[in-house]
Enzyme design. Structure first.
Site: not given
Length: 170
Positions: A51-55
């Site tokens: 659930q990360c912007g880098f996922t």
């Protein structure tokens, strides 16, 4: 490009391969993943989160694995909730990665990568190199000889020039 590679080589931290062989991770599929099984191969270890912007970098990790697996590259995803961006269970993480990214690369169970509860690999890495993940999708490239070739922050994409150049270096 040669200057970059030469600079990289200057910063290589020589760590005995035997040190890496003592680390195992619980596998997201059950059982264990033993770094010693990959002796003689380059390994990119990446702390991940669902659930990360880098996922979306999962796509790049799988592409890197697909492109270089025949040359021995192992890409190891290490899901971690140390930054409060991982799903609640390993089963949820596994399903999320299979459905959204069709991942086939090896993955660990949810693992601490920093602080007093950090996995022994990450404690060793900090002690030997000073590196601790500062966010999700930090990367550690380990050479076939067990040396830490380079560490990368979240913004360095898996299929980027620095990673590929390090893989191409002798």
């Amino acid at each position: 490009m040669r200057l970059f590679v030469a600079t990289l080589v200057m910063f290589v931290l020589t760590l005995p391969a035997a040190a890496l062989e003592r680390f195992t991770f619980p596998s997201i599929d059950g059982g264990t993943l033993d770094l010693g099984d990959w002796r003689g191969q380059p390994v990119l270890v990446v702390n991940t989160a669902s659930q990360c912007g880098f996922t979306p970098q999962y796509d790049g990790l799988q592409a890197l694995y697909d492109r270089y697996a025949d040359q021995g590259l192992v890409v190891l995803a290490v899901p971690s909730d140390d930054f409060n961006q991982e799903l609640a269970t390993a089963n949820e993480v596994k399903a999320f990665c299979e459905i959204n990214f069709n991942l086939t690369l090896p993955m660990t169970d949810i693992t601490h990568v920093r602080g007093p509860q950090a996995h022994p690999f990450y404690k060793w890495l900090r002690q030997e190199t000073g590196f601790t993940p500062k966010w999700n999708f930090n990367k550690v490239l380990i050479g076939p000889d067990g040396t830490v070739i380079e560490t990368y922050g979240s913004a360095t994409r898996p299929m980027s020039r620095p990673v590929e150049a390090a893989l191409a270096a002798p």
